[in-house]
Design a protein around this motif. Structure first.
Motif, short mmCIF file in Angstrom:
data_model
loop_
_atom_site.label_atom_id
_atom_site.label_comp_id
_atom_site.label_asym_id
_atom_site.label_seq_id
_atom_site.Cartn_x
_atom_site.Cartn_y
_atom_site.Cartn_z
N VAL A 19 -4.08 -16.85 -5.04
CA VAL A 19 -4.51 -15.89 -4.03
C VAL A 19 -5.70 -15.08 -4.56
N TYR A 41 4.57 -12.39 2.70
CA TYR A 41 4.96 -13.76 3.07
C TYR A 41 4.24 -14.19 4.36
N ARG A 45 12.26 -8.51 -14.08
CA ARG A 45 12.99 -9.58 -13.38
C ARG A 45 12.07 -10.58 -12.69
C1 HEM Z 1 -0.63 -8.21 -10.63
C2 HEM Z 1 -0.13 -8.58 -9.49
C3 HEM Z 1 1.34 -8.56 -9.12
C4 HEM Z 1 2.44 -7.94 -9.68
C5 HEM Z 1 2.46 -7.01 -10.89
C6 HEM Z 1 3.61 -8.31 -8.90
C7 HEM Z 1 4.90 -7.92 -9.17
C8 HEM Z 1 6.02 -8.28 -8.44
C9 HEM Z 1 7.39 -7.94 -8.78
C10 HEM Z 1 7.81 -7.12 -10.00
C11 HEM Z 1 8.19 -8.45 -7.81
C12 HEM Z 1 9.72 -8.34 -7.75
C13 HEM Z 1 10.13 -7.28 -6.79
C14 HEM Z 1 11.64 -7.15 -6.78
O1 HEM Z 1 12.25 -7.31 -7.84
O2 HEM Z 1 12.22 -6.87 -5.72
C15 HEM Z 1 7.35 -9.12 -6.84
C16 HEM Z 1 7.81 -9.74 -5.70
C17 HEM Z 1 6.98 -10.31 -4.74
N1 HEM Z 1 5.61 -10.50 -4.85
FE1 HEM Z 1 4.42 -9.83 -6.36
N2 HEM Z 1 3.20 -9.13 -7.86
C18 HEM Z 1 1.84 -9.31 -7.96
C19 HEM Z 1 1.04 -10.06 -7.12
C20 HEM Z 1 1.48 -10.62 -5.94
C21 HEM Z 1 0.62 -11.30 -4.99
C22 HEM Z 1 -0.89 -11.52 -5.16
C23 HEM Z 1 1.41 -11.70 -3.96
C24 HEM Z 1 1.04 -12.43 -2.71
C25 HEM Z 1 -0.05 -12.26 -2.05
C26 HEM Z 1 2.78 -11.28 -4.25
C27 HEM Z 1 3.87 -11.49 -3.43
C28 HEM Z 1 5.17 -11.12 -3.70
C29 HEM Z 1 6.29 -11.32 -2.80
C30 HEM Z 1 6.24 -11.96 -1.41
C31 HEM Z 1 7.44 -10.81 -3.45
C32 HEM Z 1 8.86 -10.78 -2.91
C33 HEM Z 1 9.71 -11.80 -3.56
C34 HEM Z 1 11.03 -11.93 -2.83
O3 HEM Z 1 11.82 -10.97 -2.81
O4 HEM Z 1 11.27 -13.01 -2.27
N3 HEM Z 1 2.78 -10.63 -5.46
N4 HEM Z 1 6.03 -9.00 -7.25
#
Ligand code: HEM
Ligand code: HEM
Length: 166
Positions: A24, A104, A162
């Motif tokens: 992305v 999503y 996590r």
């Molecule tokens: C440096 C960048 C990023 C960091 C530090 C990060 C960190 C995280 C963390 C810690 C979670 C877990 C949340 C939880 O435990 O409930 C998470 C979930 C998620 N992230 Fe990221 N993220 C990053 C970039 C992105 C990008 C670029 C996208 C999409 C465009 C994304 C999409 C998602 C989605 C959809 C979830 C939900 C997962 C689920 O519950 O099914 N993240 N992210």
């Protein structure tokens, strides 16, 4: 497998999250090849093979994102996800849910509007892709990363862990 009493996302879920994030950021930060193709098509009605090749990189990366998110959603429904962190106020839990749902939706909507513009010449899809969804995506990613940092350093919860080492 039900993960409601597990602390981490599964290894495939973590790998898919970071692979998707990488792709992305690539498409968000380096869309130049695709933009040059679009400019050439608008000005002359055709593009050189080199311009098509660099535009194809953007297109294939975007289609890969669509495939990865499909896999991710299947895993989410079959394996589940760990429960919400309990240390944050309910309003922030709701905000995180909305942001994740929005991310999503964008991971599907961005590639679909791009495909509409690139392969089917739909100008409206191109405008939505480049002017609307792009901005919404930046806003949600900023909120998402900001939220993760607040968790880590203010509420001191294990959310980053996590999604990384587990
Ligand atoms: C440096 C960048 C990023 C960091 C530090 C990060 C960190 C995280 C963390 C810690 C979670 C877990 C949340 C939880 O435990 O409930 C998470 C979930 C998620 N992230 Fe990221 N993220 C990053 C970039 C992105 C990008 C670029 C996208 C999409 C465009 C994304 C999409 C998602 C989605 C959809 C979830 C939900 C997962 C689920 O519950 O099914 N993240 N992210
Ligand atoms: C999550 C996946 C994607 C992201 C994050 C993304 C991101 C971007 C960005 C940042 C731009 C430049 C917008 C601007 O500032 O003018 C752009 C333009 C464009 N992208 Fe994507 N893209 C994705 C997927 C795709 C796919 C799969 C295709 C085609 C198969 C595609 C086709 C296009 C086209 C045709 C343009 C030019 C649109 C116009 O200005 O009319 N994109 N994209």
């Amino acid at each position: 497998m039900d993960r409601s009493n597990q602390v981490s996302f599964s290894v495939p879920q973590r790998v898919l999250h970071w692979a998707t994030a990488l792709l992305v950021f690539f498409n968000l930060l380096l869309p130049d090849g695709m933009e040059q193709w679009r400019r050439a098509m608008r000005q002359t009605g055709s593009a050189t093979p080199e311009q098509v090749s660099s535009a194809n990189i953007h297109a294939y990366v975007g289609i890969a994102i669509l495939a990865l998110v499909a896999l991710r959603l299947i895993l989410r429904f079959t394996q589940g996800v760990p429960p919400d962190p309990t240390r944050e106020p309910a309003i922030f839990r709701l905000a995180a849910k909305i942001a994740h749902f929005g991310l999503y939706a964008l991971l599907i909507g961005m590639p679909l509007t791009g495909i509409g513009a690139y392969y089917f010449g739909n100008g409206t899809a191109g405008d939505i892709h480049a002017d609307v969804l792009k901005v919404v995506m930046w806003v949600l990613i900023a909120g998402h990363v900001g939220g993760a940092l607040v968790h880590q350093f203010y509420w001191k919860t294990n959310v980053l862990r996590r999604m990384t080492v587990g």
